[in-house]
Design a protein around this motif. Structure first.
Motif, PDB file in Angstrom:
ATOM      1  N   UNK A 126       7.775   6.814  22.238  1.00 44.35           N
ATOM      2  CA  UNK A 126       8.110   5.292  22.150  1.00 44.35           C
ATOM      3  C   UNK A 126       8.759   4.968  23.356  1.00 44.35           C
ATOM      4  N   UNK A 168      11.634   3.164  25.695  1.00 41.52           N
ATOM      5  CA  UNK A 168      13.197   2.670  25.698  1.00 41.52           C
ATOM      6  C   UNK A 168      13.096   1.103  25.857  1.00 41.52           C
ATOM      7  N   UNK A 169      12.179   0.729  26.488  1.00 46.71           N
ATOM      8  CA  UNK A 169      12.178  -0.796  26.771  1.00 46.71           C
ATOM      9  C   UNK A 169      10.938  -1.357  25.989  1.00 46.71           C
ATOM     10  N   UNK A 170      10.811  -1.371  24.851  1.00 44.89           N
ATOM     11  CA  UNK A 170       9.456  -1.663  24.121  1.00 44.89           C
ATOM     12  C   UNK A 170       8.893  -2.617  24.425  1.00 44.89           C
ATOM     13  N   UNK A 171       9.541  -4.048  24.946  1.00 49.86           N
ATOM     14  CA  UNK A 171       8.758  -5.200  25.214  1.00 49.86           C
ATOM     15  C   UNK A 171       8.030  -5.014  26.592  1.00 49.86           C
ATOM     16  N   UNK A 172       8.293  -3.926  27.436  1.00 50.11           N
ATOM     17  CA  UNK A 172       7.545  -3.666  28.531  1.00 50.11           C
ATOM     18  C   UNK A 172       6.618  -2.579  28.497  1.00 50.11           C
ATOM     19  N   UNK A 220       7.866  -1.820  36.199  1.00 51.82           N
ATOM     20  CA  UNK A 220       6.871  -0.745  36.186  1.00 51.82           C
ATOM     21  C   UNK A 220       7.600   0.589  35.421  1.00 51.82           C
ATOM     22  N   UNK A 221       8.735   0.405  35.005  1.00 44.82           N
ATOM     23  CA  UNK A 221       9.399   1.417  34.113  1.00 44.82           C
ATOM     24  C   UNK A 221       9.612   0.822  32.685  1.00 44.82           C
ATOM     25  N   UNK A 260      15.240   3.672  32.153  1.00 50.90           N
ATOM     26  CA  UNK A 260      15.853   4.361  33.495  1.00 50.90           C
ATOM     27  C   UNK A 260      17.331   4.693  32.868  1.00 50.90           C
ATOM     28  N   UNK A 273      22.169   3.385  24.212  1.00 51.38           N
ATOM     29  CA  UNK A 273      20.922   3.937  24.223  1.00 51.38           C
ATOM     30  C   UNK A 273      20.637   4.697  25.518  1.00 51.38           C
ATOM     31  N   UNK A 274      20.011   5.855  24.884  1.00 52.64           N
ATOM     32  CA  UNK A 274      19.902   7.042  25.440  1.00 52.64           C
ATOM     33  C   UNK A 274      18.926   7.042  26.506  1.00 52.64           C
ATOM     34  N   UNK A 281      18.548   4.356  28.494  1.00 45.80           N
ATOM     35  CA  UNK A 281      19.014   3.219  29.422  1.00 45.80           C
ATOM     36  C   UNK A 281      20.279   3.514  29.988  1.00 45.80           C
ATOM     37  N   UNK A 306      18.386   0.446  18.912  1.00 41.78           N
ATOM     38  CA  UNK A 306      19.071   1.899  19.168  1.00 41.78           C
ATOM     39  C   UNK A 306      18.527   2.695  18.463  1.00 41.78           C
ATOM     40  N   UNK A 339      18.170   5.725  18.371  1.00 42.26           N
ATOM     41  CA  UNK A 339      18.949   7.014  17.947  1.00 42.26           C
ATOM     42  C   UNK A 339      19.997   6.821  16.703  1.00 42.26           C
TER      43      UNK A 339
END
Lengths: 418, 418
Positions: free
Chosen positions: A59, A61-65, A106-107, A110, A278-279, A281, B62, B64
């Motif tokens: 999954x 961390x930035x689901x919209x991207x 492009x990520x 982070x 958020x782990x 980000x 979030x 987690x």
């Protein structure tokens, strides 16, 4: 060189992303422009020095991207920035190595997970003025944690109502009292009136008992000049500490204050949570705290075991170790402030997991003032819990001979909390 | 009252979470304590004034903290804080209404989506000193966007190398030039040396042409005193603008500078992205920008259409509208700075989507300096693109009579970008 490690996540290639970060954050630009020579690249270019691959995530961390990707490659990318290109100013470091990175395309995630600064940073910044040793000296507490409490309710008390509560807390034997971080100088409780109501009680208590309780007043203000006026009011009344909302006033506010301060600066980190919760980000506390330590905070709130906030115990333990580990010398360590829902019941686990130290301020709000026997019994119960923790005696055993501890176990244990 | 709207997300009950936020952030505490009376609650308590339910989400912002939940309830919770409890200091507002909220347990997402401040905030803060009108007056540009460019490469040029590039840019007819935000005062390019190399060229150009190009120097420094020395160097050399990394120096740094500034403050928001990039976390730009406008930035970088960073066009359009909408009066609007990958090709869409205004600084890096005909042709191409956009003429039509625009379309269009 300055070494920063980014935990990066992308549906694409982690090496390419790492190179893009290094380029974007130093000499690079989006199209080739005249004047870009090999010489200037040597002078200022950041370089990827290591890529440590991590298992991919399923999954983003930035689901919209994420687009239609279902697999996200992850790695810890270590990038070295020439000191000459950044300098030792912390706002330059923040902008170049951290702030700007969060905008890169492009990520899908982070997180800045490590930062190693060269010794030039130690020389360029003051660090704590009081820290652990100064906090002990001013409170006269040795051989055990400094025990603190907070005036509650957070907001709404008039100065004389606050002072009446402070009077009760002083007679409890507590070492440290603070304003709630949300209390600065509202119309119903201007700081000057609060100081005028509280400080005579602190001084009287010192006269009678020889014990000077450290009271940290909420002096934060966006305008550094106003904040210094607040600082001066506390000093003029014989106070020795201040609560500072470091994230709200920013690095400029803290730098300005530290340069002129005669007070122990008790740092509250409200606002930090959104940078780390958020782990995938933001950044690790171990990175973020370096900025504020170099700037010179003396005491650093870092939560505790079984807190009322979102932070897991493991994260607190890492924070404790981070602030207790010298960056360049022992003097740059602030006093860790263990807080939130503390009542003594967490003392054994805190002691064992943080390296068997008592160099900390143990801050209990309800855990002191809501003790069935009153605040005095609350403070004794917390001290007893720490005695047991240091001696390795289970709290339930120690409570047999210590009725205040027994009462607090009765009231707060088994998930009831403080 | 101060009204803040939080977009909250929780596997539990949104109403209960909203009430918890209101309580935690004002009078509330974790256990009932003596002294909590109805009177103080009236004085200081925040209250939930509206809950607007949103469709639930099937993933947690979030993850987690999701436990084994599979459905996450969402709502916009509007909470009113008494002005008397917060006051007009922006660091108090940030701590009470925003910073502290991010730590609350029992939620899987929170984003601050709206903030409405009472007029007392206008009286308490300076707002922009120059803003739109001052930026136009100082550049002498009316009736079209101010056209700007950036010295590239970002880092690594020596002062005389930078000055040589600035010489080329001046002859291009550009209105505004800036240091890259990552360039402040590194050892290889101290600000004083850069000013000494660049400002004579700016003054000579003014002597020869009557046109004073606005050059924004990177004066940011964590230490407000150092930043003021940087400010004074620019003023002494006849400069009139500065790039300020607002997030890195913090609200205290900006407040200190604004109070004493004679320069147009060009705000760069690096670091902001991590506060907004995840749509379920952090805060909307429309909220965040209010702080910096009240503090007094004059020009605000907000990206643009089809940028090289992560930000989608819709988000940029919302940002443009946010900074162009008065908080309390037209004078509190900074000049929007449209930037990142701009070359003129985005002019028509920018013009149409932002309300058909030319009150903006249109900042092109590679879009100017990498034009095949050189920087002068690059600036002419951008001006031509804006003429076409305002006249409603398709760029491809206008390019038939305007060779510089034709060349830039050839080089940058069809996704090649600037």
């Amino acid at each position: 060189m300055i070494h920063i490690t980014y935990r990066i996540e992308t549906p694409g290639d982690v090496e390419a992303l790492a190179r893009k970060i290094a380029s974007d954050q130093s000499t690079g630009t989006f199209v080739a422009v005249p004047g870009e020579t090999e010489e200037l690249k040597r002078r200022a270019a950041a370089r990827v020095v290591a890529i440590r691959h991590l298992p991919p995530a399923d999954r983003a961390s930035l689901p919209d991207e994420a687009g239609d990707a279902t697999r996200f490659n992850r790695a810890d990318a270590e990038i070295a920035y020439p000191l000459e290109a950044v300098g030792t100013d912390l706002s330059a470091l923040m902008t170049i190595a951290i702030g700007g990175v969060y905008a890169i395309k492009g990520m899908t995630g982070i997180r800045v997970v490590d930062m190693k600064l060269p010794p030039e940073f130690a020389a360029a910044h003051p660090g704590p003025q009081f820290g652990v040793a100064g906090s002990r000296r001013l409170t006269g507490v040795e051989g055990r944690p400094i025990i603190g409490t907070i005036v509650k309710p957070a907001l709404g008390l008039l100065p004389d109502e606050t002072a009446a509560l402070v009077g009760d807390l002083l007679s409890s034997g507590v070492d440290f009292i603070k304003d709630d971080e949300k209390l600065m100088s509202p119309a119903y409780s201007p700081l000057s009136a609060r100081i005028a109501a509280i400080m005579p009680k602190i001084r009287d208590h010192e006269q009678k008992t020889g014990k000077k309780v450290m009271y940290a007043f909420g002096i934060s203000h966006t305008d550094p000049d106003e904040m210094m006026r607040n600082h001066d009011l506390v000093v003029a009344a014989g106070g020795n500490a201040a609560v500072v909302n470091i994230n709200s006033i920013g690095m400029g506010g803290v730098a300005f204050l530290r340069k002129r301060s005669n007070l122990v600066l008790h740092a509250h980190r409200n606002g930090w949570d959104i940078l780390t919760r958020h782990g995938g980000l933001g950044m690790e506390f171990s990175v973020w705290q370096q900025f504020w330590r170099l700037l010179g905070v003396d005491q650093f709130q870092i939560n505790g075991i079984r807190v009322k906030y979102w932070e897991p115990d493991d994260s607190f333990v890492k924070s404790f170790k981070a602030v207790s580990t010298p960056l360049f010398s022992r003097e740059d360590c602030p006093l860790p402030v263990v807080c939130s829902g503390q009542w003594g019941g967490q003392a054994p686990e805190t002691f064992v997991r943080t390296g068997r130290t008592t160099d900390l301020l143990y801050l209990c709000g309800g855990g002191v003032v809501s003790h069935p026997g009153g605040a005095g019994a609350g403070v004794r119960a917390v001290r007893q819990a720490w005695e047991a923790a240091v001696a390795g005696i289970p709290l339930s055993d120690y409570a047999k001979e210590h009725p205040e501890l027994a009462q607090s176990i009765e009231k707060f244990a088994d998930g009831k909390g403080a």
